[in-house]
Design an enzyme around this catalytic site. Structure first.
Site, short mmCIF file in Angstrom:
data_model
loop_
_atom_site.label_atom_id
_atom_site.label_comp_id
_atom_site.label_asym_id
_atom_site.label_seq_id
_atom_site.Cartn_x
_atom_site.Cartn_y
_atom_site.Cartn_z
N LYS A 12 44.28 39.94 32.13
CA LYS A 12 44.90 40.60 30.97
C LYS A 12 46.31 40.02 30.73
O LYS A 12 46.52 38.84 30.97
CB LYS A 12 44.90 42.11 31.18
CG LYS A 12 43.51 42.63 31.57
CD LYS A 12 43.39 44.11 31.55
CE LYS A 12 41.96 44.50 31.96
NZ LYS A 12 41.71 45.93 31.87
N HIS A 96 36.04 42.31 24.68
CA HIS A 96 36.58 43.27 25.65
C HIS A 96 36.98 44.56 24.93
O HIS A 96 37.45 44.51 23.79
CB HIS A 96 37.77 42.66 26.38
CG HIS A 96 38.20 43.50 27.55
ND1 HIS A 96 39.00 44.61 27.40
CD2 HIS A 96 37.89 43.43 28.87
CE1 HIS A 96 39.17 45.17 28.59
NE2 HIS A 96 38.51 44.47 29.49
N GLY A 174 40.73 50.74 34.16
CA GLY A 174 42.13 51.00 34.48
C GLY A 174 42.43 52.47 34.75
O GLY A 174 43.58 52.87 34.79
P1 PGA Z 1 40.00 47.41 35.68
O1 PGA Z 1 39.70 46.54 34.37
O2 PGA Z 1 39.30 46.75 36.84
O3 PGA Z 1 41.51 47.39 35.84
O4 PGA Z 1 39.48 48.79 35.44
C1 PGA Z 1 38.44 45.95 34.17
C2 PGA Z 1 38.43 45.20 32.84
O5 PGA Z 1 39.00 45.67 31.87
O6 PGA Z 1 37.82 44.11 32.75
#
Ligand code: PGA
Length: 253
Positions: A12, A96, A174
């Protein structure tokens, strides 16, 4: 032929060039023990070139976080599939949920991006997933099916070898809340059967479907051992080499 699990870190909007190189060095230090797993990293656009140079000769593949569907032109701020291939990317993520929720990505634009990326020789990780509201309304399967069908609008069975899916329930991204292995498996099995209807059962059987959403070293193995879960797309936990490597190890067959 068993599917080779694929674990990809989605960084990200994190990491400068220097931080990218340091994280890649940390991953490469442990990557030799990951036989039987495909491993990918997805730094921000600004660090792709440095990452690409660092990954030469390694078994870790470079991925981009997004792509635009036009080949070139007056599209300020956008990056084409050919540019990503040129910098050394093997894959790009498309659709995404953060792009869908915050940056106007639609099922239709995701479908065009998938088509453009495949045409340029890039592989694609197409993300699908429902929000909490949609799940509580009993619409999860309907939502991911619509995202899948639109995402595959330009995909022929011949191109399907370059396609990976990621099921990422938005409520699990997240948040620290992971789908239970059986909740995830239910959606993965459904996605595989929809893939079968769209591309043929033999082809569907070869397509990797990653799970994403709060995957951690502690929960990875239970998820990855489900019959239709073929690795993961990892956000937060991919930013620390030790945690990412532990998750990759959980995918070793
Ligand atoms: P996360 O994100 O592992 O922080 O939950 C996964 C993603 O958005 O690909």
């Amino acid at each position: 032929m068993p599917r080779v699990p694929f674990v990809c870190g989605n960084w990200k909007m994190h990491k400068t060039v220097g931080e990218t190189v340091a994280l890649i060095d940390g991953i490469l230090a442990g990557a030799s023990t990951l036989e039987g797993v495909e491993v990918g990293v997805t730094p921000p656009f600004t660090a792709l070139h440095a990452a690409s140079k660092r990954l030469i000769g390694s078994r870790v593949v470079l991925c981009a976080q997004d792509v635009y569907y036009e080949a070139q032109g007056a599209y300020t701020g956008e990056i084409s599939a050919a540019m990503l291939a040129d910098v050394g990317c093997r894959y790009t993520i498309v659709g995404h949920s953060e792009r869908r929720a915050r940056f106007g990505e639609t099922n239709e634009s995701a479908g065009k991006k998938v088509g453009a990326a495949l045409k340029a020789g890039l592989r694609v990780i197409l993300c699908v997933g429902e929000t909490l509201e949609q799940r509580e309304a009993g619409a999860a399967i309907q939502i991911v099916s619509a995202q899948l069908e639109a995402g595959l609008a330009e995909v022929t069975p011949e191109r399907a070898a370059d396609l990976v899916l990621a099921y990422e329930p938005v409520w699990a991204i997240g948040t620290g809340k992971t789908a239970t292995p059986s909740q995830a498996q239910e959606v993965h099995a459904h996605l595989r059967s929809r893939l079968g209807a769209l591309l043929g059962a033999d082809v569907a059987d070869t397509i990797r479907i990653q799970y994403g959403g709060s995957v951690k070293p502690e929960n990875a193995r239970d998820l990855f051992t489900q019959p239709d879960i073929d690795g993961g797309l990892i956000g937060g936990a991919a930013l620390v080499a030790k945690d990412f490597l532990a998750i990759c190890r959980a995918a070793v067959p």
